[in-house]
Design a protein around this motif. Structure first.
Motif, PDB file in Angstrom:
ATOM      1  N   GLY A  24      -6.063  -0.512   2.204  1.00 35.20           N
ATOM      2  CA  GLY A  24      -5.131  -0.209   3.285  1.00 35.20           C
ATOM      3  C   GLY A  24      -5.308  -1.030   4.541  1.00 35.20           C
ATOM      4  N   HIS A  66       0.863  -1.182   0.000  1.00 32.26           N
ATOM      5  CA  HIS A  66       0.000   0.000   0.000  1.00 32.26           C
ATOM      6  C   HIS A  66       0.902   1.236   0.000  1.00 32.26           C
ATOM      7  CE1 HIS A  66      -2.902   3.005   1.516  1.00 32.26           C
ATOM      8  NE2 HIS A  66      -3.769   2.267   0.839  1.00 32.26           N
ATOM      9  N   ILE A 113      -1.813   0.811  -5.698  1.00 34.57           N
ATOM     10  CA  ILE A 113      -0.830   0.085  -4.905  1.00 34.57           C
ATOM     11  C   ILE A 113       0.549   0.351  -5.527  1.00 34.57           C
ATOM     12  CG2 ILE A 113      -2.400  -1.748  -4.154  1.00 34.57           C
ATOM     13  CD1 ILE A 113      -1.223  -3.566  -6.313  1.00 34.57           C
TER      14      ILE A 113
END
Length: 323
Positions: free
Chosen positions: A196, A130, A217
């Motif tokens: 997330g 992330h 990402i």
């Protein structure tokens, strides 16, 4: 004399029957068993290649999805099929390298119960995070994890899957500790990574590349020895912080043990021609699969090496399935 001639004629017919059957192969449709559900990467690869093999062999190669038990159900069905070349398996790293160490009760032997035909394609995996994690290279990820053992979670498509074990191998080789979070498939895992809820994931490149390109990402590194043409700007894990690391998924055709070599050779030749076809190569490249087309001997050696590689990784991960 007449009886002798009749006996000789019958004997000749008996011995000529199998040879003639091999010469005529294939004279009816071939069933290519995909041991996973329709729509996954193995299924997509199989359908692309089966269509071209049908043209080459002048007989329909029909994809038959038989999912269950991580690929074991479909693989076992082929292992028990008649060794005549008309039922073959689209095997993977799971069916022929990981499952034998993962499952306490295997319904087949990956070496003794199959005749290797052709290693068709390799599919790279990718390390993704992330954006909030703030790392962009393998070296940065390793440094973060070493400074924070067991603080960060990594998602996978399930316990004992190739993606889980890619993470376990990374932990072992890098000397880091993460918390594994298994999901029921790569799709739900990716949703939580994008959202997330988890910060790190090991995924197949085909399903991750769209999110990487969107920026939802961060692609850290490709897991194969060489960079992927589908993502040439992404370095490999090995070149960017963890030398020697390599994982990938692969697809290969296997026939039941005892299938005559002339039939194996015809299938191997058709498979190699199929993945070498420019149109097929382009379609495979679109899903980040790399054409290989290696023959029976190369596939046999590949399976042996993969079994030796993944057995210790499965053991070290502690993953075990009793079915």
């Amino acid at each position: 004399m007449k009886r002798i001639l009749t006996a000789l004629a019958l004997a000749a017919a008996v011995f000529a029957g199998p040879a003639q059957a091999q010469d005529d192969f294939p004279n009816r449709p071939i069933r290519l068993v995909v041991p996973f559900a329709a729509g996954g990467s193995t299924d997509i690869v199989a359908r692309i290649i089966a269509a071209k093999m049908s043209e080459i062999l002048k007989q329909q190669v029909v994809v038959d999805n038989r999912g269950g038990a991580g690929g074991n159900l479909g693989a076992a069905a082929v292992a028990k099929a008649a060794p005549d070349g008309y039922t073959v398996l689209m095997g993977t790293v799971a069916t022929h390298a990981i499952n034998p160490a993962l499952y306490t009760k295997m319904p087949y032997d990956p070496v003794k119960d199959f005749a290797p035909v052709s290693l068709l394609v390799n599919v790279p995996n990718v390390v993704v995070v992330h954006p909030s994690l703030g790392v962009k290279t393998t070296a940065e990820l390793i440094a973060l994890l070493k400074a924070n053992p067991d603080k960060y979670e990594y998602a996978s498509s399930g316990v004992g899957t190739p993606l889980h074990l890619s993470g376990a191998l990374f932990e072992s080789m890098a000397g880091v500790k993460m918390v594994h979070v298994p999901y029921k498939g790569a799709g739900p895992a990716m949703l939580d990574l994008v959202g997330g809820q988890v910060k790190i994931m090991f995924d197949n490149l085909p399903s991750a590349i769209g999110h990487i390109r969107k920026g939802s990402i961060t692609g850290v590194a490709i897991t194969t020895k060489e960079r992927s043409p589908a993502a040439p700007d992404l370095p490999t894990v090995s070149e960017s912080g963890l030398p020697g690391y390599e994982t990938y998924s692969w697809n290969a055709i296997f026939a039941p043990a005892g299938t005559p070599m002339p039939i194996i050779d015809k299938l191997a030749k058709a498979g190699a021609e199929a993945v070498a076809d420019p149109d097929v190569k382009a379609k495979l490249a679109d899903i980040s699969a790399v054409s290989v087309g290696a023959g029976p001997a190369e596939l046999a050696a590949h399976v042996k090496a993969e079994l030796a590689k993944w057995g210790p990784v499965v053991k070290a991960s502690g993953a075990s399935i009793n079915e």
